[in-house]
Design an enzyme around this catalytic site. Sequence first.
Site, PDB file in Angstrom:
ATOM      1  N   SER A 204       0.844  -1.198   0.000  1.00 12.57           N
ATOM      2  CA  SER A 204       0.000   0.000   0.000  1.00 12.57           C
ATOM      3  C   SER A 204       0.878   1.246   0.000  1.00 12.57           C
ATOM      4  CB  SER A 204      -0.852  -0.010   1.278  1.00 12.57           C
ATOM      5  OG  SER A 204      -1.559   1.200   1.415  1.00 12.57           O
ATOM      6  N   HIS A 206      -0.035   4.415   1.073  1.00 13.43           N
ATOM      7  CA  HIS A 206      -0.210   5.381   2.167  1.00 13.43           C
ATOM      8  C   HIS A 206       0.236   4.864   3.529  1.00 13.43           C
ATOM      9  CE1 HIS A 206      -4.023   4.021   4.251  1.00 13.43           C
ATOM     10  NE2 HIS A 206      -4.117   3.313   3.142  1.00 13.43           N
ATOM     11  N   CYS A 333     -13.509   0.038  11.544  1.00 12.75           N
ATOM     12  CA  CYS A 333     -14.852   0.396  11.978  1.00 12.75           C
ATOM     13  C   CYS A 333     -15.516   1.178  10.867  1.00 12.75           C
ATOM     14  CB  CYS A 333     -14.790   1.250  13.237  1.00 12.75           C
ATOM     15  SG  CYS A 333     -16.350   2.020  13.638  1.00 12.75           S
TER      16      CYS A 333
HETATM   17  C1  LIG Z   1      -2.409  -5.112   6.969  1.00 10.99           C
HETATM   18  C2  LIG Z   1      -3.302  -4.248   6.126  1.00 10.99           C
HETATM   19  N1  LIG Z   1      -3.838  -4.764   5.014  1.00 10.99           N
HETATM   20  C3  LIG Z   1      -4.637  -4.025   4.220  1.00 10.99           C
HETATM   21  C4  LIG Z   1      -4.928  -2.713   4.498  1.00 10.99           C
HETATM   22  C5  LIG Z   1      -5.758  -1.903   3.545  1.00 10.99           C
HETATM   23  O1  LIG Z   1      -4.904  -1.041   2.836  1.00 10.99           O
HETATM   24  P1  LIG Z   1      -5.403   0.114   1.852  1.00 10.99           P
HETATM   25  O2  LIG Z   1      -5.877   1.220   2.732  1.00 10.99           O
HETATM   26  O3  LIG Z   1      -4.201   0.478   1.036  1.00 10.99           O
HETATM   27  O4  LIG Z   1      -6.500  -0.446   1.004  1.00 10.99           O
HETATM   28  C6  LIG Z   1      -4.413  -2.154   5.658  1.00 10.99           C
HETATM   29  C7  LIG Z   1      -4.775  -0.782   6.053  1.00 10.99           C
HETATM   30  O5  LIG Z   1      -5.417  -0.562   7.054  1.00 10.99           O
HETATM   31  C8  LIG Z   1      -3.557  -2.939   6.490  1.00 10.99           C
HETATM   32  O6  LIG Z   1      -3.011  -2.424   7.597  1.00 10.99           O
END
Ligand SMILES: Cc1ncc(COP(=O)(O)O)c(C=O)c1O
Length: 386
Positions: A204, A206, A333
Amino acid sequence: MICSKTIYADYQATTPADPRILEKMAPFWRESFGNPHSTDHIIGWRAAESVRDSASSVAALIGADADEVIFTSGDTEANNLALLGVARRASANRRRILVSAIEHKCVLAAARTLATREGFTVEAIPVDGEGFIDLSALEDRLDETVLAVSVMAVNNEVGTIQDIPQIAALLVPYGIFFHCDAAQAPCAMEISDLAKHADLVSLSGHKVYGPKGIGALYIRRDVQERIEPLIYGGGQQEGLRSGTVPVPLCVGMAAAAEIFQLPEAPEERTRVSRQRDSFVELLQSRSFPVVVNGPAGDRRHPGNANVRFDGFGAQDILGALQPRLAASTGAACASGMPEPSHVLRALGLSEAQAESSIRFSFGRFTSDEEINEAARLVVGALESLA
Ligand SMILES: Cc1ncc(COP(=O)(O)O)c(C=O)c1O
């Protein structure tokens, strides 16, 4: 990082963009704005080259090649593409999918959809009290009917760092796909050989000081023809994910990945873990009940402090901290009605213990002064609620 007088301690939810990354992205909105799929002119060719270079940098972060990286809208889409993609091309005799009990909701929900709508059986792999996969429980479930196993590299709530090579090695004899959600991994650990162990790796933008709205899925070259796309259209990205690739966001994600390949990355992890430890020590030096959920030592995200305040409600503490300190329970949430964290419950915490737990997470721009002030604010909040 102080945002209009609010101390930010929620780096695992999202990170502020690194100014070096924003600087690299800047020209790609106006000067170098081309469509990378415009094949008839130089503006398009240049944009395509920037996308290829970006894929190269992201690939290098995990030890892959540029043609094995597919850009997505984020880690959620990457996880969905990995699981739904392999499932929809699976043979009739591989209908079981194993996911760790502490995966992010987007992995669990994608797997659940395959179970409820597409005839797969989904099994949760249990974890121990620190969030580590129960390897013998995993091993007991493995055979040639298993299509895929999905285990995150680093947990987003309690910071547990799994032993990915060890898990991967268990799957090899059965030809099982290994998907690893690595959204939280670059900030937590060295991942330059992750692609050696996993067939599919999600990332990801961000969570790593890059832009929101971008993610990537590493799909090992020989696995690409065994993935059914989620998005159809112009056939961009080898037909695996149609749609115009957002060049500025790719450049931002690449710049983020490059920073994690500099010598400053391990130094940053060491500094952040020292700050995190000092935050916990400051809390523990007072008379309130303070228990750290999750693992002790090195196999934990350096910025993660998931702290339980027995007898207090996490929501009450977080409310009392507003607007001076931003932290969270870490549990997704969407409804406005916080549920007890499935991660903490899987570690064996009671509902009441889960509802007394707060995730503080620190990162690149956290200063020592903020650590001291954050601890002081938490103690103040506890005093006001006691
Ligand atoms: C371990 C994990 N997987 C997936 C996500 C989802 O990521 P994105 O916000 O890039 O869709 C997050 C974000 O909260 C995460 O911490």
